[in-house]
Design a protein around this motif. Structure first.
Motif, PDB file in Angstrom:
ATOM      1  N   LEU A 152     -45.950  35.688   4.808  1.00  0.00           N
ATOM      2  CA  LEU A 152     -46.611  36.617   3.786  1.00  0.00           C
ATOM      3  C   LEU A 152     -45.579  37.353   3.223  1.00  0.00           C
ATOM      4  O   LEU A 152     -45.814  37.692   1.873  1.00  0.00           O
ATOM      5  N   PHE A 153     -44.783  38.130   3.887  1.00  0.00           N
ATOM      6  CA  PHE A 153     -43.963  39.221   3.183  1.00  0.00           C
ATOM      7  C   PHE A 153     -42.865  38.347   2.372  1.00  0.00           C
ATOM      8  O   PHE A 153     -42.514  38.671   1.254  1.00  0.00           O
ATOM      9  N   GLY A 154     -42.500  37.028   2.535  1.00  0.00           N
ATOM     10  CA  GLY A 154     -41.591  36.428   1.757  1.00  0.00           C
ATOM     11  C   GLY A 154     -42.015  35.930   0.697  1.00  0.00           C
ATOM     12  O   GLY A 154     -41.701  35.830  -0.227  1.00  0.00           O
ATOM     13  N   TRP A 155     -43.431  35.297   0.872  1.00  0.00           N
ATOM     14  CA  TRP A 155     -44.255  35.055  -0.302  1.00  0.00           C
ATOM     15  C   TRP A 155     -44.434  36.077  -1.466  1.00  0.00           C
ATOM     16  O   TRP A 155     -44.126  35.986  -2.629  1.00  0.00           O
ATOM     17  N   ASP A 156     -44.825  37.348  -0.790  1.00  0.00           N
ATOM     18  CA  ASP A 156     -45.161  38.488  -1.761  1.00  0.00           C
ATOM     19  C   ASP A 156     -43.818  39.110  -2.579  1.00  0.00           C
ATOM     20  O   ASP A 156     -43.892  39.165  -3.622  1.00  0.00           O
ATOM     21  N   LYS A 157     -42.658  38.856  -1.671  1.00  0.00           N
ATOM     22  CA  LYS A 157     -41.385  39.124  -2.603  1.00  0.00           C
ATOM     23  C   LYS A 157     -40.991  38.199  -3.529  1.00  0.00           C
ATOM     24  O   LYS A 157     -40.774  38.364  -4.678  1.00  0.00           O
ATOM     25  N   PHE A 158     -41.391  36.974  -3.183  1.00  0.00           N
ATOM     26  CA  PHE A 158     -41.266  35.844  -3.981  1.00  0.00           C
ATOM     27  C   PHE A 158     -42.119  35.811  -5.679  1.00  0.00           C
ATOM     28  O   PHE A 158     -41.486  35.915  -6.688  1.00  0.00           O
ATOM     29  N   CYS A 159     -43.211  36.320  -5.203  1.00  0.00           N
ATOM     30  CA  CYS A 159     -44.344  36.506  -6.321  1.00  0.00           C
ATOM     31  C   CYS A 159     -43.762  37.968  -7.114  1.00  0.00           C
ATOM     32  O   CYS A 159     -43.913  37.676  -8.186  1.00  0.00           O
ATOM     33  N   ALA A 160     -43.345  38.886  -6.325  1.00  0.00           N
ATOM     34  CA  ALA A 160     -42.925  40.248  -7.019  1.00  0.00           C
ATOM     35  C   ALA A 160     -41.789  39.827  -7.797  1.00  0.00           C
ATOM     36  O   ALA A 160     -41.783  40.256  -8.972  1.00  0.00           O
ATOM     37  N   SER A 161     -40.780  38.882  -7.522  1.00  0.00           N
ATOM     38  CA  SER A 161     -39.624  38.900  -8.423  1.00  0.00           C
ATOM     39  C   SER A 161     -39.913  37.988  -9.753  1.00  0.00           C
ATOM     40  O   SER A 161     -39.235  37.751 -10.566  1.00  0.00           O
ATOM     41  N   ARG A 162     -41.292  37.273  -9.635  1.00  0.00           N
ATOM     42  CA  ARG A 162     -41.567  36.366 -10.784  1.00  0.00           C
ATOM     43  C   ARG A 162     -42.809  36.620 -11.539  1.00  0.00           C
ATOM     44  O   ARG A 162     -43.304  35.872 -12.075  1.00  0.00           O
ATOM     45  N   SER A 163     -43.195  37.801 -11.190  1.00  0.00           N
ATOM     46  CA  SER A 163     -44.421  38.553 -11.915  1.00  0.00           C
ATOM     47  C   SER A 163     -45.743  37.682 -11.592  1.00  0.00           C
ATOM     48  O   SER A 163     -46.312  37.353 -12.630  1.00  0.00           O
ATOM     49  N   MET A 164     -45.749  37.152 -10.432  1.00  0.00           N
ATOM     50  CA  MET A 164     -46.781  36.317 -10.148  1.00  0.00           C
ATOM     51  C   MET A 164     -47.786  37.224  -9.262  1.00  0.00           C
ATOM     52  O   MET A 164     -47.632  38.362  -9.150  1.00  0.00           O
ATOM     53  N   ARG A 165     -49.210  36.505  -9.070  1.00  0.00           N
ATOM     54  CA  ARG A 165     -50.205  37.433  -8.380  1.00  0.00           C
ATOM     55  C   ARG A 165     -49.687  37.581  -7.093  1.00  0.00           C
ATOM     56  O   ARG A 165     -49.101  36.782  -6.318  1.00  0.00           O
ATOM     57  N   ARG A 166     -49.852  38.860  -6.707  1.00  0.00           N
ATOM     58  CA  ARG A 166     -48.948  39.559  -5.386  1.00  0.00           C
ATOM     59  C   ARG A 166     -50.046  39.288  -4.093  1.00  0.00           C
ATOM     60  O   ARG A 166     -51.391  39.223  -4.418  1.00  0.00           O
ATOM     61  N   VAL A 167     -49.647  39.618  -2.815  1.00  0.00           N
ATOM     62  CA  VAL A 167     -50.761  39.466  -1.797  1.00  0.00           C
ATOM     63  C   VAL A 167     -50.829  40.833  -1.616  1.00  0.00           C
ATOM     64  O   VAL A 167     -50.125  41.985  -1.572  1.00  0.00           O
ATOM     65  N   PRO A 168     -52.177  41.458  -1.680  1.00  0.00           N
ATOM     66  CA  PRO A 168     -52.596  42.616  -1.470  1.00  0.00           C
ATOM     67  C   PRO A 168     -52.140  43.229  -0.185  1.00  0.00           C
ATOM     68  O   PRO A 168     -51.984  42.910   0.867  1.00  0.00           O
ATOM     69  N   GLU A 169     -51.668  44.806  -0.602  1.00  0.00           N
ATOM     70  CA  GLU A 169     -51.070  45.543   0.558  1.00  0.00           C
ATOM     71  C   GLU A 169     -52.217  45.611   1.809  1.00  0.00           C
ATOM     72  O   GLU A 169     -51.674  45.473   3.007  1.00  0.00           O
ATOM     73  N   LYS A 170     -53.353  45.483   1.375  1.00  0.00           N
ATOM     74  CA  LYS A 170     -54.265  45.431   2.522  1.00  0.00           C
ATOM     75  C   LYS A 170     -54.382  44.324   3.621  1.00  0.00           C
ATOM     76  O   LYS A 170     -54.428  44.252   4.508  1.00  0.00           O
ATOM     77  N   VAL A 171     -53.937  43.331   2.817  1.00  0.00           N
ATOM     78  CA  VAL A 171     -53.998  41.790   3.752  1.00  0.00           C
ATOM     79  C   VAL A 171     -52.740  42.025   4.480  1.00  0.00           C
ATOM     80  O   VAL A 171     -52.715  41.498   5.430  1.00  0.00           O
ATOM     81  N   LEU A 172     -51.608  42.479   3.963  1.00  0.00           N
ATOM     82  CA  LEU A 172     -50.269  42.384   4.836  1.00  0.00           C
ATOM     83  C   LEU A 172     -50.751  43.486   5.783  1.00  0.00           C
ATOM     84  O   LEU A 172     -50.125  43.130   7.035  1.00  0.00           O
ATOM     85  N   LEU A 173     -51.260  44.369   5.650  1.00  0.00           N
ATOM     86  CA  LEU A 173     -51.416  45.496   7.003  1.00  0.00           C
ATOM     87  C   LEU A 173     -52.407  44.953   7.835  1.00  0.00           C
ATOM     88  O   LEU A 173     -52.249  45.130   9.216  1.00  0.00           O
ATOM     89  N   TRP A 174     -53.476  44.244   7.382  1.00  0.00           N
ATOM     90  CA  TRP A 174     -54.551  43.634   8.386  1.00  0.00           C
ATOM     91  C   TRP A 174     -53.825  42.526   9.267  1.00  0.00           C
ATOM     92  O   TRP A 174     -54.202  42.260  10.240  1.00  0.00           O
ATOM     93  N   VAL A 175     -52.982  41.879   8.510  1.00  0.00           N
ATOM     94  CA  VAL A 175     -52.049  40.735   9.393  1.00  0.00           C
ATOM     95  C   VAL A 175     -51.340  41.534  10.583  1.00  0.00           C
ATOM     96  O   VAL A 175     -51.259  41.096  11.646  1.00  0.00           O
ATOM     97  N   ALA A 176     -50.774  42.572  10.242  1.00  0.00           N
ATOM     98  CA  ALA A 176     -50.203  43.360  11.067  1.00  0.00           C
ATOM     99  C   ALA A 176     -50.947  43.985  12.293  1.00  0.00           C
ATOM    100  O   ALA A 176     -50.731  43.783  13.406  1.00  0.00           O
TER     101      ALA A 176
END
Length: 80
Positions: free
Chosen positions: A8-32
């Motif tokens: 998910l962190f890799g996907w979110d970084k990929f999306c961030a670098s391409r101005s795509m829809r991001r993974v919400p921080e809430k989701v990243l934290l809940w997975v943790a």
């Protein structure tokens, strides 16, 4: 869960670098919270993603502290 957090962190970084829809921080934290904290930390470092973003960084840190405290308490409780 750890592998999922890492990906998910890799996907979110990929999306961030391409101005795509991001993974919400809430989701990243809940997975943790649900066991993915090792993968979240590894993904954060490997992808250099969200390493300086506050309050996300602090929240992830508190999740890890809480998990370590819980594991320690369970280990001590199990001894008695």
């Amino acid at each position: 869960m750890s592998l999922g957090a890492f990906l998910l962190f890799g996907w979110d970084k990929f999306c961030a670098s391409r101005s795509m829809r991001r993974v919400p921080e809430k989701v990243l934290l809940w997975v943790a919270v649900w066991g993915g904290s090792p993968g979240a930390i590894l993904g954060q470092q490997v992808f250099r993603h969200k390493t300086r973003k506050e309050p996300f960084r602090s929240r992830l840190g508190w999740i890890i502290v809480g998990q370590l405290a819980l594991a320690g308490a369970m280990a001590v409780w199990h001894l008695f």
